[in-house]
Design an enzyme around this catalytic site. Structure first.
Site, mmCIF file in Angstrom:
data_model
loop_
_atom_site.group_PDB
_atom_site.id
_atom_site.type_symbol
_atom_site.label_atom_id
_atom_site.label_comp_id
_atom_site.label_asym_id
_atom_site.label_seq_id
_atom_site.Cartn_x
_atom_site.Cartn_y
_atom_site.Cartn_z
ATOM 1 N N GLU A 49 29.595 11.510 -18.866
ATOM 2 C CA GLU A 49 29.570 10.727 -20.096
ATOM 3 C C GLU A 49 31.015 10.416 -20.456
ATOM 4 O O GLU A 49 31.839 11.327 -20.591
ATOM 5 C CB GLU A 49 28.909 11.502 -21.240
ATOM 6 N N ASP A 60 31.370 13.046 -34.516
ATOM 7 C CA ASP A 60 32.190 13.972 -33.747
ATOM 8 C C ASP A 60 32.877 14.978 -34.653
ATOM 9 O O ASP A 60 33.364 14.644 -35.739
ATOM 10 C CB ASP A 60 33.248 13.208 -32.944
#
Length: 261
Positions: A49, A60
């Site tokens: 990824e 995040d």
């Protein structure tokens, strides 16, 4: 069948879960990132990824936010991310690469042009974290036209009708976020993981990847008892920042070994 399809079939035939490694494109700098990508397959990564750096990565945690900051400070752009994949493909024609990121940069690039460019670069799939359902059909059609998987995401809070909508026309695999928070937080207990993934499997026959919270080989092994793919991101970004490419690849080797035991 795509590279991703072949990899998922091979993992099923081998009877094990695959390791998905997440790194932000261009972190810590473009040259080092390319060296890192080139070493992942030999270190044991089954799927890569590659994060598309963005200035507001709301899902995040602090570690991956800093990875985005470093990449953007080094001049990483969406075009340079696609160029990075093209360069990687010169040495590795087999390891699947899934781009993961946010919708805004894709819209700025132009959806059709981005998907066409991504396919030409050697990308196998897309995970768009903040993709609303009303945009998913158009992007999904464009992705299918160019042979890309548009990978959908689920979470512990995804229920009933909402989950069915999320999984409509999903392909490749489903990425399940194991915790209701940002990346890097503590892993839920195994009972909760098992319950959530069992519920998800009642809605789809696609392989399931589980991420957000996996940091150690033991945790990876635990999640692998319930998921087809185990995703590790924040821990790898932290090791990359502290120990460089060699340290990150060694961390990948330890995680990969745990999934092969």
């Amino acid at each position: 069948m795509t590279r991703l399809d072949h990899t998922l079939v091979a993992l099923r035939q081998a009877g094990r879960s695959g390791l998905v490694t997440y790194f932000a494109a261009g972190d810590p700098d473009p040259a080092a990132c390319l060296d890192l990508l080139r070493g992942l397959r030999a270190a044991g990564a089954d799927l890569i990824e590659l994060g598309m750096p963005f200035s507001d990565p709301v899902a995040d945690g602090p570690v991956l936010q800093q990875a985005n900051v470093r990449a953007l400070a080094g001049g990483q752009t969406l075009k340079r991310t696609l160029a990075l994949v093209r360069e990687f493909r010169k040495a590795d024609a087999h390891t699947p690469v899934v781009l993961m990121g946010y919708l805004n940069p894709i819209l700025r690039h132009g959806v059709e042009g981005f998907i066409e460019d991504a396919a030409a670069a050697g990308v196998d799939g897309l995970i768009i974290i903040d993709l609303p359902l009303e945009h998913a059909d158009d992007i999904g059609r464009a992705a299918r036209t160019h042979g890309l998987h548009l990978i959908r995401m689920s979470a512990p809070t995804s229920e009933g009708t909402r989950l069915a909508g999320l999984l409509r026309d999903a392909s490749g695999f489903v990425y399940h976020i194991m915790l209701a928070g940002t990346t890097g937080a503590d892993l839920p207990d195994e009972g909760r993981i098992a319950q959530d993934l069992e519920r998800l499997r009642s809605h789809t026959r696609l392989p399931v990847a589980a991420g957000f919270g996996v940091r150690t080989p033991d945790e990876a092994r635990l999640v692998a008892r319930h998921a087809d793919l185990v995703v590790v991101g924040s821990r790898l970004a932290q090791v990359l920042a502290e120990q460089g490419v060699a340290g990150a690849l060694e961390e990948v080797r330890g995680l990969a070994a745990a999934l092969r035991q």
